[in-house]
Enzyme design. Structure first.
Site, short mmCIF file in Angstrom:
data_model
loop_
_atom_site.label_atom_id
_atom_site.label_comp_id
_atom_site.label_asym_id
_atom_site.label_seq_id
_atom_site.Cartn_x
_atom_site.Cartn_y
_atom_site.Cartn_z
N GLY A 132 5.12 2.85 -6.50
CA GLY A 132 4.50 3.07 -7.80
C GLY A 132 3.85 4.44 -7.91
O GLY A 132 3.73 4.99 -9.01
N GLU B 33 6.51 6.63 -8.94
CA GLU B 33 6.88 6.27 -10.31
C GLU B 33 5.91 6.88 -11.33
O GLU B 33 6.32 7.32 -12.40
CB GLU B 33 6.94 4.75 -10.44
CG GLU B 33 8.14 4.19 -9.67
CD GLU B 33 8.17 2.66 -9.66
OE1 GLU B 33 7.24 2.08 -9.08
OE2 GLU B 33 9.10 2.08 -10.23
N ALA C 35 1.83 0.64 -5.75
CA ALA C 35 1.15 -0.50 -6.36
C ALA C 35 0.24 -1.12 -5.31
O ALA C 35 0.44 -0.92 -4.11
CB ALA C 35 2.19 -1.52 -6.82
N GLU D 202 9.89 0.35 -1.71
CA GLU D 202 9.73 -1.05 -2.14
C GLU D 202 10.68 -1.99 -1.41
O GLU D 202 10.34 -3.14 -1.13
CB GLU D 202 9.96 -1.17 -3.64
CG GLU D 202 8.82 -0.66 -4.51
CD GLU D 202 8.91 0.82 -4.84
OE1 GLU D 202 9.66 1.56 -4.15
OE2 GLU D 202 8.21 1.25 -5.78
C1 3H9 Z 1 5.16 -0.78 -5.35
O1 3H9 Z 1 4.68 0.28 -5.51
C2 3H9 Z 1 5.78 -1.58 -6.46
C3 3H9 Z 1 6.05 -0.78 -7.70
O2 3H9 Z 1 7.31 -0.16 -7.62
C4 3H9 Z 1 6.10 -1.63 -8.92
C5 3H9 Z 1 4.88 -2.31 -9.34
C6 3H9 Z 1 5.01 -3.01 -10.69
N1 3H9 Z 1 -1.63 -1.49 -1.40
O3 3H9 Z 1 -0.96 2.44 6.53
P1 3H9 Z 1 -2.39 2.74 6.67
C7 3H9 Z 1 -3.87 -0.28 3.04
S1 3H9 Z 1 5.15 -1.51 -3.83
C8 3H9 Z 1 -2.72 -2.01 -0.83
O4 3H9 Z 1 -3.07 2.36 7.93
P2 3H9 Z 1 -1.82 5.54 6.77
C9 3H9 Z 1 -3.46 -0.75 4.42
O5 3H9 Z 1 -3.23 -2.14 4.42
C10 3H9 Z 1 4.19 -0.43 -2.83
N2 3H9 Z 1 -3.17 -1.60 0.37
O6 3H9 Z 1 -2.69 4.28 6.39
C11 3H9 Z 1 -4.64 -0.34 5.25
O7 3H9 Z 1 -5.66 -1.28 5.00
P3 3H9 Z 1 -6.69 -1.67 6.15
C12 3H9 Z 1 4.99 0.71 -2.37
C13 3H9 Z 1 -2.52 -0.61 0.98
O8 3H9 Z 1 -2.64 6.72 6.43
C14 3H9 Z 1 -5.07 0.98 4.59
O9 3H9 Z 1 -4.52 0.95 3.27
N3 3H9 Z 1 4.21 1.49 -1.45
C15 3H9 Z 1 -1.39 -0.03 0.43
O10 3H9 Z 1 -1.26 5.40 8.13
C16 3H9 Z 1 -4.56 2.20 5.30
O11 3H9 Z 1 -3.14 2.09 5.45
C17 3H9 Z 1 4.31 1.33 -0.11
O12 3H9 Z 1 5.07 0.52 0.35
C18 3H9 Z 1 -0.94 -0.49 -0.83
N4 3H9 Z 1 0.13 0.03 -1.44
O13 3H9 Z 1 -0.56 5.49 5.79
C19 3H9 Z 1 3.47 2.22 0.73
N5 3H9 Z 1 -0.93 0.92 1.27
O14 3H9 Z 1 -7.43 -0.41 6.47
C20 3H9 Z 1 2.68 1.42 1.72
C21 3H9 Z 1 -1.78 0.93 2.32
O15 3H9 Z 1 -7.51 -2.73 5.56
N6 3H9 Z 1 1.72 2.21 2.44
N7 3H9 Z 1 -2.73 0.00 2.15
O16 3H9 Z 1 -5.84 -2.15 7.29
C22 3H9 Z 1 2.05 3.08 3.40
O17 3H9 Z 1 3.19 3.33 3.68
C23 3H9 Z 1 0.93 3.75 4.15
O18 3H9 Z 1 -0.22 2.96 3.98
C24 3H9 Z 1 0.59 5.19 3.68
C25 3H9 Z 1 -0.71 5.65 4.40
C26 3H9 Z 1 1.74 6.12 4.06
C27 3H9 Z 1 0.33 5.25 2.19
#
Ligand code: 3H9
Length: 706
Positions: free
Chosen positions: A107, A110, A68, A130
């Site tokens: 998400g 999901e 998400a 999450e």
């Molecule tokens: C969820 O899904 C809830 C659902 O169950 C239900 C909903 C109803 N959103 O980490 P990076 C940005 S909760 C917005 O350096 P990498 C991050 O801030 C979510 N932005 O890259 C950064 O921005 P900036 C569950 C996001 O390649 C840029 O992307 N998901 C999101 O080292 C690059 O990120 C998670 O918890 C996001 N979801 O790693 C996963 N994710 O360039 C969270 C990242 O401006 N994300 N950004 O600083 C991660 O674990 C890592 O970002 C990922 C990529 C592994 C995906």
């Protein structure tokens, strides 16, 4: 046919009766409102178009879907919701295949679980993280995952938030296939064609039988429930995850989804979610120091470390672990042997725990070399000095480095409080001198304060940030002052704790209150762990310059005079009998405290745990504000990340400045002014705090600008 939907975030392409739906929303294909609208529209298109026989869902770029859109949390919800999108995908009467590369997280997973079949590339990372954001999977994940892979494994994924690779995901039954060719797009299409050819049914996860063995599922949930309240240490969402999985077992799918939604909204509204999301973004923001935008880092291939004590050895291990060759310099052979032994002890510990082989250790140690001659550092691109904390000693080391190091080599000091401008002053290349303040144990602790002296060049700062990346550290840019960001703030809240101890609270009560706030240990336990002699030396050093009007609590000195330095001497604030690491309260210490109160003319009074934390936090926040005000930290979030990664501040509270915003700056300032009535010298409100309160602003408002 190529059509573009919802602001081009979702592309569709019809390939031989199969609609390939590609989410293209850089950087991580997060499921913001445009992505959700686009996906929904694509699936409606597929349903309505008779030429479409199946759908392949995929993500553009490196990732499938990163989850998400975390930036939308806390804002008014926009339709369609992600659960709606997932339900619509699952309800499709045409088979939907998810083709997963890179991250399929939260998400993102999901969405994949709502598809009917799943294939993943070898390097895929699947997970439901999450919980790390104070949430639970809220788009059907708590209902579909246990139905697909059983309650036990589903709970493990959701409570740990860990990522699994494609092979493990296949084993768990989370996916059907691992892509073999490396061409996921082609294999995803081929998979869909194969399903069509075989007349494979639409296979909905909601109907999967992972919970069919009800007794086993119940036992799995009960077993985890017993463990979770203890292990999750004050966290809100883990118990909600359990409740949601319980609903998956006890209720029909659609009812379970409603329970999940309700629990998800509770988590979403919790301050813990706000704290954890703040931590998530802050640890990424700190990487963007101004110099990283303007300057190109120098390359670092060979590193020198001067000093083989605990810090020097820990730093050497961190460098060796990152694959860098390290030359250690010590003043004589015996010290060098000790330095090497310190390093080997770390690896032997890993071997003892079965986490490293002797061969791997030997391979790492091949990158290590030692010498008593500074000339061995002639080829180093970076030298980190970690010798005794004494200005004259450090200046002598830097004079040697100035003599032997090649032009362009970066000369770093690991000092934790000395004036780096003064260290750089005597040498011919002050633009190459920087502070790299590691935290002990340096190979484990994530924080790296990058201390930026006046004359350092921007590319040296940029290199420090690059090095942090290589070492897997979280770098925070700090200015030069006594203690930089972290130790400077620590000194103040630690003093507040000493004042309370002398004022009537026992160190044991203070430690307990601090633990209950969420810290792994309290300040007196911490002092016992680090060694009371370290603080004692600092106090002696500062004695001459201490404001004679400042309240000075002598209890710690009384303990040190007895040689009670903490764990390493068997007693400090606590007693450690037979080498135990958990201490017990010591009546002798309480007697010393009583005597000191008498000597200082303090009539002890009682403190509630709440009052203890209000003072402790007010001191921390106030000094944090000073540090930002003086430009030592770039923004409040830099203070937060420092305290989270170097000082055990509970992550779910986001850091002290985030906590202050949540508590309300007016309340914090009112506390400080109330405490100031007893001790106006110690409790001087930070000008920044006063200014923010007057303007009705908060610390968050300062986080945008760096
Ligand atoms: C969820 O899904 C809830 C659902 O169950 C239900 C909903 C109803 N959103 O980490 P990076 C940005 S909760 C917005 O350096 P990498 C991050 O801030 C979510 N932005 O890259 C950064 O921005 P900036 C569950 C996001 O390649 C840029 O992307 N998901 C999101 O080292 C690059 O990120 C998670 O918890 C996001 N979801 O790693 C996963 N994710 O360039 C969270 C990242 O401006 N994300 N950004 O600083 C991660 O674990 C890592 O970002 C990922 C990529 C592994 C995906």
């Amino acid at each position: 046919m190529i059509s573009e939907l919802s602001d081009a975030v979702v592309r569709t392409e019809l390939c031989g009766g199969i609609l390939v739906v590609t989410l293209d929303n850089p950087p991580v294909n997060a499921l913001g409102v445009h992505a959700r609208r686009g996906l929904l529209a694509a699936i409606e298109t597929a349903a309505a178009d008779p030429t479409v026989r199946a759908v392949v869902l995929t993500g553009a770029g490196r990732n499938f879907i990163g989850g998400a859109d975390i930036r939308e949390f806390g804002k008014p919800p926009l339709s369609p919701s992600l659960p709606e999108v997932c339900n619509r995908i699952e309800a499709s009467n045409k088979p939907v295949v998810a083709a997963i590369q890179g991250a399929a997280l939260g998400g993102g997973l999901e969405v994949a679980l709502a598809a009917h079949y799943r294939i993943a590339a070898v390097g895929a990372k699947l997970g439901l993280p999450e919980v790390q954001l104070g949430l639970l999977p809220g788009a059907g994940g708590t209902q579909r995952t246990p139905r697909l892979i059983g309650a036990k494994h589903a709970l493990d994924l959701m409570l740990s938030g860990r990522h699994v690779g494609a092979a493990e995901a296949r084993e768990l039954g989370l996916i059907d296939r691992v892509s073999q060719s490396g061409d996921l797009a082609a294999e995803g299409l081929a998979y869909a064609q194969e399903l069509l050819a075989a007349h494979a049914p639409v296979r909905r996860t909601r109907d999967a039988s992972g919970l069919a063995d009800r007794a086993a599922s119940r036992a799995a949930i009960d077993a985890v429930r017993a463990e979770v309240s203890r292990a999750s240490r004050g966290l809100f969402s883990p118990l909600k995850i359990l409740d949601a999985v319980q609903a998956a077992l006890d209720q029909p799918f659609d009812d379970g989804l409603r329970v999940e939604r309700d629990l998800f909204m509770q988590c979403l509204d919790s301050p813990q979610r706000a704290g954890l999301v703040h931590a998530f973004f802050s640890e990424r923001e700190v990487l963007k120091a101004p110099e990283t935008r303007t300057a190109k880092p120098r390359s670092i291939a060979r590193v020198g470390v001067v000093g083989g004590g605990t810090m020097g050895a820990g730093i050497a291990v961190a460098l060796l672990d990152a694959g860098l060759p390290v030359t250690m310099i010590e003043r004589d052979e015996a010290s060098l042997a000790r330095g090497r032994a310190h390093i080997e002890k770390v690896y032997d510990g890993l071997i003892g725990k079965g986490r490293m082989t002797s061969e791997a250790k030997a391979a790492v140690m091949k990158r290590w070399s030692g010498s008593t001659a500074y000339d061995e550092l002639a080829a180093a691109d970076l030298v980190i000095e970690a010798v005794f904390e004494d200005m004259a000693v450090k200046q002598a080391v830097f004079a040697e480095l100035d003599r032997v190091c090649k032009p362009g080599a970066i000369l770093a000091t690991n000092t934790s409080y000395l004036d780096i401008d003064a260290i750089a002053v005597g040498i011919s290349r002050p633009a190459d001198v920087i502070g790299l303040h590691f935290f002990s144990p340096a190979n484990i602790m994530k924080l790296l304060e990058v201390v930026v002296p006046r004359q350092v060049s921007a590319d040296v700062v940029a290199t420090a940030f690059e090095l942090a990346k290589v070492l897997g550290k979280v770098p925070v840019r700090a200015g030069v002052c006594d203690g930089f960001i972290g130790n400077r703030i620590l000194a103040v809240y630690r003093t507040a704790a000493d004042h309370m101890m002398e004022g009537g609270a026992s160190p044991y009560q203070i430690d307990r209150a601090v633990r209950e706030f969420g810290y792994p240990m309290g300040p007196f336990q911490m002092s016992d762990l680090a060694g009371g002699d370290i603080g004692w030396a600092t106090r002696k050093r500062r004695a001459a310059t201490r404001d004679p009007r400042a309240r000075y609590v002598q209890i710690p000195d009384r303990l040190c005079e007895r040689g009670w330095f903490g764990q390493k001497t068997g007693r400090g604030y606590y007693l450690y009998t037979d080498g135990q690491r958990t201490g017990t309260p010591d009546p002798d210490v309480e007697a010393i405290i009583d005597a000191e109160r008498l000597r200082a003319g303090v009539t002890p009074r009682s403190f509630t745990d709440e009052e203890i934390m209000r003072r402790y936090m007010a001191a921390m926040i106030n000094e944090g504000a000073n540090v930002v005000h003086e430009g030592i930290a770039l923004r409040p979030l830099d203070v937060d990340v420092t305290l989270l990664y170097g000082y055990g501040f509970p992550r779910y509270r986001g850091g002290p400045m985030k906590y202050a915003d949540q508590a309300g700056l007016t309340t914090v300032l009112a506390d400080i002014r109330r405490f100031a009535q007893e001790d106006p010298l110690f409790w001087q409100p930070s000008p920044l705090l006063v200014d923010l309160v007057e303007r009705g602003a908060d610390f968050a408002s300062l986080n945008q600008s760096a």
